[in-house]
Scaffold this motif. Structure first.
Motif, short mmCIF file in Angstrom:
data_model
loop_
_atom_site.label_atom_id
_atom_site.label_comp_id
_atom_site.label_asym_id
_atom_site.label_seq_id
_atom_site.Cartn_x
_atom_site.Cartn_y
_atom_site.Cartn_z
N ALA A 6 12.05 -14.22 -7.50
CA ALA A 6 12.24 -14.24 -6.07
C ALA A 6 11.36 -13.00 -5.55
CB ALA A 6 13.52 -14.50 -5.54
N ALA A 7 11.03 -13.02 -4.30
CA ALA A 7 10.51 -11.83 -3.53
C ALA A 7 11.40 -11.17 -2.74
CB ALA A 7 9.28 -12.46 -2.55
N ILE A 8 11.58 -9.81 -2.74
CA ILE A 8 12.25 -9.15 -1.94
C ILE A 8 11.33 -8.06 -1.42
CG2 ILE A 8 14.28 -7.31 -1.72
CD1 ILE A 8 15.38 -8.74 -4.09
N ALA A 9 11.14 -8.10 -0.14
CA ALA A 9 9.96 -7.24 0.44
C ALA A 9 10.32 -5.76 0.56
CB ALA A 9 9.40 -7.80 1.97
N VAL A 10 9.88 -4.88 -0.18
CA VAL A 10 10.13 -3.53 -0.16
C VAL A 10 8.65 -2.95 -0.32
CG1 VAL A 10 11.23 -1.63 -1.21
CG2 VAL A 10 12.47 -3.88 -1.22
N GLY A 419 0.89 -21.49 -3.26
CA GLY A 419 0.45 -21.42 -1.88
C GLY A 419 0.47 -19.88 -1.59
N LEU A 420 -0.09 -19.46 -0.31
CA LEU A 420 -0.07 -18.36 -0.10
C LEU A 420 1.15 -17.68 0.32
CD1 LEU A 420 -2.05 -16.08 0.94
CD2 LEU A 420 -1.81 -16.87 3.11
N ALA A 421 1.41 -16.59 -0.30
CA ALA A 421 2.50 -15.61 -0.03
C ALA A 421 2.61 -14.49 1.06
CB ALA A 421 3.40 -15.63 -1.40
N LYS A 422 3.31 -14.11 1.51
CA LYS A 422 3.48 -12.91 2.32
C LYS A 422 3.40 -11.80 1.70
CE LYS A 422 6.13 -15.68 5.89
NZ LYS A 422 7.26 -15.49 6.73
N ASN A 423 3.81 -11.82 0.34
CA ASN A 423 3.99 -10.67 -0.63
C ASN A 423 3.68 -11.06 -1.91
OD1 ASN A 423 6.37 -12.79 -1.46
ND2 ASN A 423 7.24 -11.05 -2.31
N VAL A 424 3.42 -9.98 -2.64
CA VAL A 424 2.79 -10.10 -4.16
C VAL A 424 4.49 -9.22 -4.68
CG1 VAL A 424 0.72 -10.23 -3.85
CG2 VAL A 424 1.65 -7.75 -4.44
N ASP A 435 -0.24 1.90 -7.84
CA ASP A 435 0.57 1.38 -6.59
C ASP A 435 -0.18 1.49 -5.49
OD1 ASP A 435 1.91 0.47 -8.47
OD2 ASP A 435 4.18 1.12 -7.60
N ALA A 436 -0.66 2.61 -5.00
CA ALA A 436 -1.44 2.92 -3.87
C ALA A 436 -2.65 2.19 -3.72
CB ALA A 436 -1.59 4.67 -3.97
N TYR A 437 -3.33 2.03 -4.56
CA TYR A 437 -4.46 1.15 -4.50
C TYR A 437 -4.21 0.01 -4.11
CZ TYR A 437 -7.03 4.92 -6.90
OH TYR A 437 -7.54 6.14 -7.36
N LEU A 438 -3.25 -0.74 -4.67
CA LEU A 438 -2.68 -2.23 -4.42
C LEU A 438 -2.26 -2.19 -3.08
CD1 LEU A 438 -2.07 -5.05 -4.93
CD2 LEU A 438 0.20 -4.26 -5.95
N ASP A 439 -1.51 -1.19 -2.49
CA ASP A 439 -0.81 -1.05 -1.16
C ASP A 439 -1.77 -1.08 0.02
OD1 ASP A 439 1.47 -0.92 -1.99
OD2 ASP A 439 2.06 1.11 -1.98
N ARG A 440 -3.11 -0.38 -0.35
CA ARG A 440 -4.37 -0.40 0.59
C ARG A 440 -4.98 -1.55 0.79
NH1 ARG A 440 -5.83 4.93 -1.62
NH2 ARG A 440 -7.32 3.87 -3.04
N GLN A 445 -4.80 -7.08 3.96
CA GLN A 445 -4.58 -8.49 4.18
C GLN A 445 -3.13 -8.90 5.03
OE1 GLN A 445 -3.97 -10.08 -0.02
NE2 GLN A 445 -6.14 -10.39 -0.24
N GLY A 446 -2.42 -7.74 5.44
CA GLY A 446 -1.39 -8.02 6.22
C GLY A 446 -0.19 -8.42 5.30
N ARG A 447 -0.29 -7.98 4.14
CA ARG A 447 0.72 -8.62 3.07
C ARG A 447 1.61 -7.21 2.47
NH1 ARG A 447 -2.17 -11.59 -1.52
NH2 ARG A 447 -0.25 -12.83 -1.61
N VAL A 448 2.56 -7.58 1.62
CA VAL A 448 3.22 -6.32 1.37
C VAL A 448 3.53 -6.56 -0.33
CG1 VAL A 448 4.44 -5.77 3.23
CG2 VAL A 448 5.48 -7.36 1.86
N ALA A 449 3.92 -5.20 -1.05
CA ALA A 449 4.27 -5.30 -2.31
C ALA A 449 5.70 -5.28 -2.34
CB ALA A 449 3.80 -4.29 -3.03
N SER A 450 6.43 -6.05 -3.32
CA SER A 450 7.86 -6.21 -3.42
C SER A 450 8.26 -5.76 -4.84
CB SER A 450 8.20 -7.46 -3.41
OG SER A 450 8.10 -8.18 -2.03
#
Length: 560
Positions: A6-10, A419-424, A435-440, A445-450
């Motif tokens: 499950a996704a926990i957006a942090v 389908g499209l998720a708001k996070n990965v 992680d910094a490369y992914l965050d950029r 994309q307007g998404r976040v890493a969890s």
């Protein structure tokens, strides 16, 4: 192998590393700007459908399915204009042995209050790493419960302390002693599994201790999957890395047993399994002999040595071609497996991992269209992941491109078609400066890493990036999140649960023309942006200070 999480957006921004090792964030390269080209969903659809068709027979190593897969990938990379990556060859030989267990007897335990018998398949599975032993026979082997089977001197923990298990059968629990901890504080990282919790480690340590047989008690929650996954994965042809001595130092037999059978076994010895499991979680646990109980089983092995192959494709860099960025995915799956009720016995592996394999081609295609980067890019499709990361482990020990000259990379294993998720969800979030490369890229994309909401399942140790991390190479591995744009986390969780229960490592992981590819495309764009970012910067990202792999990387880079 697709994890059901499950996704926990942090959102955690980590700094990337400059070539001098300082924890500073490099300037944002142009790769994160709007892309002139992007990975092709049409390429993905075509290749996933083809690779997971019955004609490829589940892509097991050493089969006609492997031959077709290798030919397809070499053809696809060649048409794109990539170069064969291994000294003029598309392939790297990986010596394996196929082992088919035949005439498997029940696993019997005698000498207790009542005999206990476990049938092969529905109640226990068994195999061997020994590649020169056509028959395994264990007779009246004393049985010892060794808790979690961990020997970790740096943690002051040794479940084998004072034991001599040579010639004996050890019963082992899966995961770490503190996997039920809610937080991440504990002798074994609390809720987050360490490598000591993985079944591969359990067998490795049992062999070092001289055990004749090592049997893990299956428990769905700490194992992270049901018995159906164990049964489908451990029956039929198995593949083992070859060695000069035929792996003579390994235990004769390794396997799993259903928890209810283990409960009966302990009761036969006058013990309560639940009580012993609770005791094994505590520091100072002492192994418990099942006094008087002895194990017996036998099986024959059909042994076939063969040369499986990794696929290595190279897109040379234009200014620093001797620096490399690595993209990896495993092309293999289980081949013929435990049949479904309708008689279908081909584990097609459409999601796991035809999606990741196709992604290698789609990303290579996009990079060719965009033009070469400063650094070279390597597209590596490895064999034997389903058998224990065999192809990536072989590459790790025999790298085509030196790890000291490899900047980092990404690993792709089972892209989400929900389908499209708001996070990965980042597997191993916070371990490396990648992680910094992914965050950029996510910000674009307007998404976040969890974080992983179920770190006790140990997904970090279950895909090919781990083989490279052990050699100090920072690798990024993330999965599509489950906070779906359409339906939120409820829909995402339902899709993940459905996949794990009904398709994962089973014959129904098949191509579906009704899949939603929006999430796949978004995640492919992330891989593309991170890869080109790494391939254009002059920086050398590292593990964060104090990480288990940092010292290896520092030593490797010190001579450059």
């Amino acid at each position: 192998m697709r994890s059901s999480i499950a996704a926990i957006a942090v959102l955690l921004a980590l700094s990337a590393c400059a070539s001098d090792g300082a924890d500073t964030l490099p300037a944002t390269p142009s790769a994160t700007a709007p892309m002139a080209t992007e990975p092709s969903v049409d390429t993905m659809k075509r290749l996933v459908q083809l690779l997971s068709s019955d004609a490829y027979e589940g892509r097991a190593p050493g089969t006609a399915g492997e031959e077709k897969t290798l030919a397809l990938l070499a053809d696809e990379f060649g048409k794109l204009g990539l170069q064969p990556g291994n000294k003029g060859s598309w392939f790297q030989d990986v010596p394996l042995v196929e082992i088919n267990a035949k005439n498997v007897s029940p696993l019997t335990f005698t000498g207790g209050k009542a005999p206990v018998t476990a049938a092969y398949g529905p109640e226990m599975v068994i195999g061997t790493y020994r590649t020169s032993q056509p028959r395994i026979a264990i007779k009246d082997s004393p049985v010892i419960f060794v808790g979690y089977g961990i020997n970790a001197p740096e943690k002051g923990w040794n479940d084998y302390a004072g034991l001599d298990v040579k010639g004996k059968t050890v019963i082992i629990l899966v995961n770490d002693p503190d996997y039920e901890t809610q937080g991440l504080a504990g002798p074994f990282n609390g809720r987050a599994m360490t490598y000591y919790g993985r079944w591969t480690y359990k067998y490795e340590e049992a062999a070092r201790q001289g055990a004749a047989a090592a049997i893990i008690v299956h428990d769905t929650v700490p194992a992270a999957y049901g018995w159906n996954v164990v049964q489908s994965s451990w029956t039929g042809a198995q593949h083992v890395a070859d060695s000069a001595d035929g792996n003579a130092g390994q235990s004769q037999a390794i396997g799993w047993i259903q928890k209810d059978k283990a409960t009966a076994l302990f009761a036969s010895a006058g013990l309560n399994l639940d009580a012993q499991m609770a005791a094994a979680k505590k520091p100072g646990f002492k192994a418990v002999p099942l006094n008087g109980v002895k194990a017996s089983l036998s099986f024959d092995n059909d042994l076939r040595k063969h040369m499986s192959k990794n696929v290595v494709a190279l897109l040379p860099g234009k200014t620093r071609p001797d620096e490399y960025v690595l993209y990896s995915a495993h092309w293999d799956h289980l081949g013929h497996c435990q049949a479904a009720p309708d008689g279908d016995d081909i584990c097609n592996g459409a999601v796991d991992n035809a999606t990741g394999t196709a992604a290698l081609v789609a990303l290579a295609q996009a990079n060719v269209k965009a033009g070469p980067t400063d650094r070279s890019q390597v597209f590596l499709a490895v064999t034997g992941e389903e058998s224990g990361l065999l192809g990536s482990a072989y590459y790790g020990n025999n790298p085509v491109f030196p790890f000291s000259r490899t900047v980092g990379g990404v690993n792709m294993d089972a892209l989400s078609v929900a389908g499209l998720a708001k996070n990965v969800v980042v597997i191993g979030k916070g371990k490396s400066q990648l992680d910094a490369y992914l965050d950029r890229a996510l910000t674009a994309q307007g998404r976040v890493a969890s974080d992983e909401p179920t770190p006790e399942k140990g997904f970090y140790y279950r895909s090919d990036h781990f083989s490279f991390a052990k050699h100090g190479l920072p690798m990024l591995y993330f999965e599509g999140g489950e906070d779906l744009v359409q339906g939120g986390t409820a829909a995402g969780l339902a899709a993940a649960e459905d996949y794990t229960k009904n398709r994962y490592h089973g014959p129904k992981d098949e191509y579906d023309p009704n899949w939603d590819w929006t999430g796949v495309l978004a995640d492919l764009k992330l891989y593309y942006m991170v890869g080109r970012d790494l391939a254009t910067t002059t920086d050398w990202p590292n593990w964060v200070a104090g990480d288990e792999f940092r010292a290896i990387r520092d030593k490797d880079r010190a001579g450059q």
